[in-house]
Design a protein around this motif. Structure first.
Motif, mmCIF file in Angstrom:
data_model
loop_
_atom_site.group_PDB
_atom_site.id
_atom_site.type_symbol
_atom_site.label_atom_id
_atom_site.label_comp_id
_atom_site.label_asym_id
_atom_site.label_seq_id
_atom_site.Cartn_x
_atom_site.Cartn_y
_atom_site.Cartn_z
ATOM 1 N N PRO A 223 0.811 -1.232 0.000
ATOM 2 C CA PRO A 223 0.000 0.000 0.000
ATOM 3 C C PRO A 223 0.836 1.269 0.000
ATOM 4 N N PHE A 224 2.018 1.215 0.618
ATOM 5 C CA PHE A 224 2.899 2.386 0.602
ATOM 6 C C PHE A 224 3.335 2.678 -0.826
ATOM 7 N N ALA A 225 3.782 1.647 -1.536
ATOM 8 C CA ALA A 225 4.274 1.834 -2.902
ATOM 9 C C ALA A 225 3.164 2.282 -3.847
ATOM 10 N N LEU A 226 1.921 1.930 -3.548
ATOM 11 C CA LEU A 226 0.815 2.264 -4.436
ATOM 12 C C LEU A 226 0.180 3.614 -4.123
ATOM 13 N N TYR A 232 5.729 8.798 -9.162
ATOM 14 C CA TYR A 232 7.142 8.432 -9.214
ATOM 15 C C TYR A 232 7.731 8.827 -10.559
ATOM 16 N N LEU A 233 8.983 9.300 -10.546
ATOM 17 C CA LEU A 233 9.675 9.710 -11.772
ATOM 18 C C LEU A 233 10.810 8.746 -12.045
ATOM 19 N N LYS A 234 10.475 7.502 -12.215
ATOM 20 C CA LYS A 234 11.479 6.438 -12.332
ATOM 21 C C LYS A 234 12.296 6.581 -13.607
ATOM 22 N N LEU A 253 8.163 13.407 1.117
ATOM 23 C CA LEU A 253 8.743 14.280 2.136
ATOM 24 C C LEU A 253 10.026 14.946 1.673
ATOM 25 N N ILE A 254 10.649 14.390 0.633
ATOM 26 C CA ILE A 254 11.833 14.968 -0.002
ATOM 27 C C ILE A 254 11.712 14.665 -1.496
ATOM 28 N N PRO A 255 11.955 15.617 -2.391
ATOM 29 C CA PRO A 255 11.864 15.331 -3.821
ATOM 30 C C PRO A 255 12.699 14.114 -4.240
ATOM 31 N N TYR A 256 13.816 13.903 -3.575
ATOM 32 C CA TYR A 256 14.690 12.755 -3.873
ATOM 33 C C TYR A 256 13.911 11.444 -3.836
ATOM 34 N N GLY A 257 12.904 11.368 -2.978
ATOM 35 C CA GLY A 257 12.129 10.138 -2.841
ATOM 36 C C GLY A 257 11.253 9.826 -4.033
ATOM 37 N N MET A 258 11.103 10.766 -4.973
ATOM 38 C CA MET A 258 10.256 10.539 -6.140
ATOM 39 C C MET A 258 10.897 9.593 -7.152
ATOM 40 N N GLU A 263 13.662 4.669 -2.425
ATOM 41 C CA GLU A 263 14.153 5.962 -1.957
ATOM 42 C C GLU A 263 13.046 6.730 -1.216
ATOM 43 N N ASP A 264 11.841 6.560 -1.658
ATOM 44 C CA ASP A 264 10.701 7.201 -1.012
ATOM 45 C C ASP A 264 10.580 6.755 0.443
ATOM 46 N N PHE A 265 10.620 5.459 0.657
ATOM 47 C CA PHE A 265 10.493 4.908 2.010
ATOM 48 C C PHE A 265 11.660 5.371 2.885
ATOM 49 N N ALA A 266 12.863 5.385 2.312
ATOM 50 C CA ALA A 266 14.052 5.785 3.077
ATOM 51 C C ALA A 266 13.999 7.260 3.447
#
Length: 332
Positions: A223-226, A232-234, A253-258, A263-266
């Motif tokens: 559910p987190f990933a969805l 996401y900008l993979k 929470l940080i653009p880096y997580g996109m 990276e999003d979870f971290a």
């Protein structure tokens, strides 16, 4: 071995089958005999057992390595081993004089912190990697010898049994800089120049990379990933052109997580060990996706036995800050 007379009608009759059963059995017996003879001629196989790790306990660094190995079952390595990483990976080794103070700082911020705040007593040894590799700046892939901002401080080859932590060169310089206590604490708690993203300083870096390690052992909740999958900008660097506010509204929470769900979870973990729940809800959770993802991360770690807010409170305590400054004073 077989002739056309054996198959006059294209199939085996009972007599032929019996004859071939005898022939086949004879052939098998001969083959087994040959194999047994060959085996008898071969020397017995000797299984090579990797020798136990030996530490040079005549040095403070060796003693600390052994202490960590005995207590937490983790080995700190700082000599570059090409076999551990990709063939085209290049890294600058950490200065030996920086290894021991970094281990002592990490003991305060990581091992003691987890030991004192984790709900389950076994969390530290169970969820701690077997090996932690320390390097000077970062890892470059492709053979490039220089180390710029795009590579500095990045952990390479996240695996279920190890972490790779860079940035020791910058850490060592600031550690030994006199009259820089506040700057040193800022590097640990606020912003790390050797890491991208640098939010939450060295603490954010450690727990960002620690999260990658934990995720290799315990899958990210689906559910987190969805929750914000469409944003996401993979496979691109598009996240570098997204403002923080826009990222917050899209569930990050940080653009880096996109970049991807890992990276999003971290980055969620990185912020949650830095900011209070009240500040996060007020400044970061600007959309329903972010709220759901925040709760998923919080629940994920609690199920593993770690309350991230309890960890944050411990890390921010005056006692921990005093211990960090005492280590700095020792090595200035």
């Amino acid at each position: 071995m077989y002739s056309n007379q054996d198959f006059p009608y294209g199939y085996l009759n009972i007599k032929t089958m019996k004859n071939y059963s005898v022939k086949i059995m004879s052939a098998l017996i001969m083959m087994i005999s040959v194999l047994l003879t060959a085996c008898n001629k071969e020397e017995k196989l000797n299984a090579e057992i990797e020798p136990a790790k030996v530490f040079d306990t005549s040095t403070p660094l060796g003693k600390k390595q052994k202490e960590f190995f005995d207590k937490f079952d983790v080995l700190f390595e700082y000599n570059w081993d090409r076999n551990v990483f990709a063939r085209n990976a290049v890294a600058d080794p950490a200065n030996t004089k920086d290894i021991l103070p970094y281990m002592e700082i990490m003991e305060e911020l990581y091992f003691k912190a987890l030991e004192k705040t984790a709900i389950k007593n076994s969390f530290v040894t169970k969820e701690t990697p077997l090996t932690i590799y320390l390097i000077g700046s970062g890892i470059n892939y492709g053979g490039a010898e220089s180390f710029g901002e795009s590579t500095v401080g990045q952990a390479g080859n996240i695996q279920p049994n190890r972490l790779t932590l860079g940035g020791l060169n910058n850490f060592g310089e600031l550690l030994r800089k006199k009259n820089s206590d506040q700057q040193f604490l800022n590097m640990i708690y606020e912003s790390a120049t050797f890491s991208n993203p640098g939010d939450a300083g060295l603490i954010g870096f450690l727990y960002h990379e620690f999260t990658h390690y934990v995720n290799t052992r315990n899958d990210i909740p689906v559910p987190f990933a969805l929750a914000a999958a469409a944003n996401y900008l993979k496979g691109t660097d598009g996240y570098t052109r997204v403002s923080k506010t826009d990222a917050y509204k899209k569930g990050f929470l940080i653009p880096y997580g996109m970049q991807n769900e890992m990276e999003d979870f971290a980055t969620y973990t990185q912020i949650m060990v830095w900011k209070t729940p009240e500040d996060i809800k007020k400044d970061y959770l600007l959309g329903p996706e972010a709220i759901r993802k925040y709760n998923y991360v919080d629940e994920y770690y609690k199920n593993l036995g770690l309350d991230l807010n309890k960890l944050r409170i411990y890390l921010q305590s005056p006692e921990v800050k005093a211990s960090l400054l005492a280590i700095k004073k020792k090595y200035e």
